[in-house]
Design an enzyme around this catalytic site. Structure first.
Site, PDB file in Angstrom:
ATOM      1  N   SER A 297      34.807 -17.628  12.048  1.00 17.61           N
ATOM      2  CA  SER A 297      33.573 -17.219  12.698  1.00 17.61           C
ATOM      3  C   SER A 297      33.712 -17.332  14.218  1.00 17.61           C
ATOM      4  CB  SER A 297      32.423 -18.069  12.150  1.00 17.61           C
ATOM      5  OG  SER A 297      31.177 -17.583  12.566  1.00 17.61           O
ATOM      6  N   ASP A 361      31.233  -9.234   4.661  1.00 16.48           N
ATOM      7  CA  ASP A 361      30.960 -10.248   5.688  1.00 16.48           C
ATOM      8  C   ASP A 361      30.299  -9.605   6.901  1.00 16.48           C
ATOM      9  OD1 ASP A 361      30.943 -12.271   7.545  1.00 16.48           O
ATOM     10  OD2 ASP A 361      33.008 -12.894   7.193  1.00 16.48           O
ATOM     11  N   HIS A 454      30.482 -14.643   4.334  1.00 18.97           N
ATOM     12  CA  HIS A 454      31.014 -15.252   5.557  1.00 18.97           C
ATOM     13  C   HIS A 454      31.436 -16.694   5.349  1.00 18.97           C
ATOM     14  CE1 HIS A 454      31.720 -15.589   9.812  1.00 18.97           C
ATOM     15  NE2 HIS A 454      30.879 -16.588   9.935  1.00 18.97           N
TER      16      HIS A 454
END
Length: 473
Positions: A297, A361, A454
């Protein structure tokens, strides 16, 4: 403060153009109106930019949304922190006692039942979603996908407290923890960036792994970094998301990215400068050692920006010893010019760059288009579907997450993943069984498809179950 200069020989020279948002300044009603009606950003008190910086209404609207969102996060920072702490405490409390009956029994006996947030057993919310701490024993150091499997676990470990990280690295992985902690963000005025450095040593080679932490669910500072739409255009490099640059070590007081800075011993160091110094010291002691950079991320964005700034500073020694960059669920960090620049640098220094994207995602698909800013991905994208089959693509499918055409297929995928969560353990073994927290997240995917994708659960699975061998070299 100014980032601009008329001469590239000036040590203060940094950006040819920039827009720096200042959410910590007071947003008055008339200032908001001025931003809406005036195309000249320079006249806005909470936007810093060169004089006569004009943008159209659509861009101003996005800037205003970013400022207001950051302001709201600042107001909610303490409540979010308390809520996150209570949820984390509850998860650790029930995890350590396994059943409510066991917890009640210990309370009756007068035992101390409260978990210690600084202990090695205390897990973050991310750690509770996926409790795996062991490396996959079937993936050996000589395997093509070893670096990817190690990187994703390092990216997972860095979400935990120092004692937990140390236990994972030393006790479970039999490696050396070189550094782990919080690093200074000069713009937020506090240590909001987390990273670790560890050493994977064998008879054949030494590999240092640098892992940057991503965004924690209740961390307002990290969310502010993500949604900060500040940007800088570096001459010869391109436009870069300055929110990520601030987290990595962009300087507010000395204007930009000097190659060296004077260390302030009264506070933690900036991530870029501290990690660069550690790597230089360690790698100079062993001419065969190399290093990897990784992150999930927000951490993935910092991971790819790290070699970008090394290149900006002509740190050839470190770039030549950088074996690879592995990112998981990484957002876009720069425009087309930056993508071309990084492609050239990665090729020149023979650095492997693999960007892992699982399913739908959401994060790798943002930011898509800030009205002519056009942030773009680059390098090799390894895209995994819900069966963990891998395809190498130039960009992930449905690169604009908000496309109406994708809504139904994404929800079908989300429904299948709920079903799969109950059978994956039977198919691949107990190490892949999903807990109740992950299953709740899967159900949430019916409402917001792409958000459960995610989480690190699927990225760990992708490095272990995915068809990677034909792609990784």
């Amino acid at each position: 403060m100014s980032y601009n200069s008329n001469s590239e020989d000036d040590p203060k020279y940094f950006a040819s153009s920039y827009v720096m948002l200042r959410p910590h300044d007071q947003l008055r009603f008339w200032e908001v109106v001025k931003l809406v009606v005036s195309a000249d950003l320079f006249r806005s008190n909470f936007v810093e930019c060169p004089e006569a910086t004009f943008v159209n209404f659509s861009r101003r609207r996005i800037i205003l949304i970013s400022l207001l969102a950051q302001k709201l996060l600042q107001l909610l920072a303490h409540p979010l922190q308390v809520l996150g702490h209570l949820l984390e405490l509850a998860l650790n409390l029930f995890s350590s006692h396994r059943t409510v009956f066991s917890l009640f029994l210990h309370l009756l006996r007068g035992k101390d039942v409260m978990p210690d947030p600084r202990s090695a057993e205390y897990l973050s919310i991310t750690g509770h979603v996926d409790k795996r701490v062991q490396l996959d024993g079937t993936i050996k150091r000589h395997d093509n996908k070893y670096n990817a499997a190690l990187s994703v676990m390092a990216s997972k470990a860095v979400y935990e407290n120092v004692a937990c990280v140390e236990s994972m690295v030393k006790n479970h992985w039999k490696m050396e923890l070189v550094a782990c902690g919080d690093f200074w963000n000069d713009f937020q005025g506090k240590p909001t960036t987390q990273a670790l450095v560890m050493l994977d040593k064998s008879e054949e080679k030494e590999t240092y792994v640098v892992a940057f932490r991503g965004t924690e669910p209740f961390d307002a500072d990290a969310w502010n970094t993500d949604i900060d739409l500040s940007w800088c255009h570096l001459p010869g490099v391109g436009k870069i998301h300055a929110g990520f640059m601030k987290a990595l070590g962009l300087q507010k007081s000395v204007m930009g990215w000097p190659k060296q800075i004077r260390r302030d011993e009264s506070r933690p160091p900036e991530a870029y400068y501290a990690i660069k110094d550690i790597l230089k010291q360690r790698l100079e002691a062993n001419d065969k050692a190399k290093f990897l950079v990784t992150g999930h991320s927000l951490g993935g964005a910092l991971a790819i920006l790290f070699p970008a700034i090394l290149s900006l500073h002509d740190e050839t020694f470190l770039l030549d010893r950088l074996e690879g960059v592995y990112t998981f669920g990484q957002p876009r960090v720069g425009d087309n010019e930056f993508a071309d620049y990084m492609d050239d640098q990665l090729r020149h220094h023979q650095i492997k760059y693999y960007r892992f994207v699982y399913g739908n995602d959401l994060v790798p698909r943002l930011p898509y288009d800030y009205k002519n800013l056009m942030f773009k991905h680059f390098g090799r994208c390894l895209h995994f579907d819900s069966s963990y089959e891998c395809k190498m693509v130039e960009d992930e499918p449905n690169k604009n997450y908000f496309s109406p055409l994708a809504m139904i297929p994404m929800r079908i995928d989300a429904a299948w993943e709920i079903i799969r969560s109950f059978i994956i353990g039977f198919k691949h073994g107990s190490d892949y069984e999903e807990g109740w927290l992950m299953r709740i997240c899967r159900i949430g995917g019916l409402i917001a498809p792409g958000l459960p994708n995610h989480l690190l659960q699927d990225y760990v699975n992708a490095t272990r179950l995915g068809s990677l061998l034909s792609y990784l070299d």
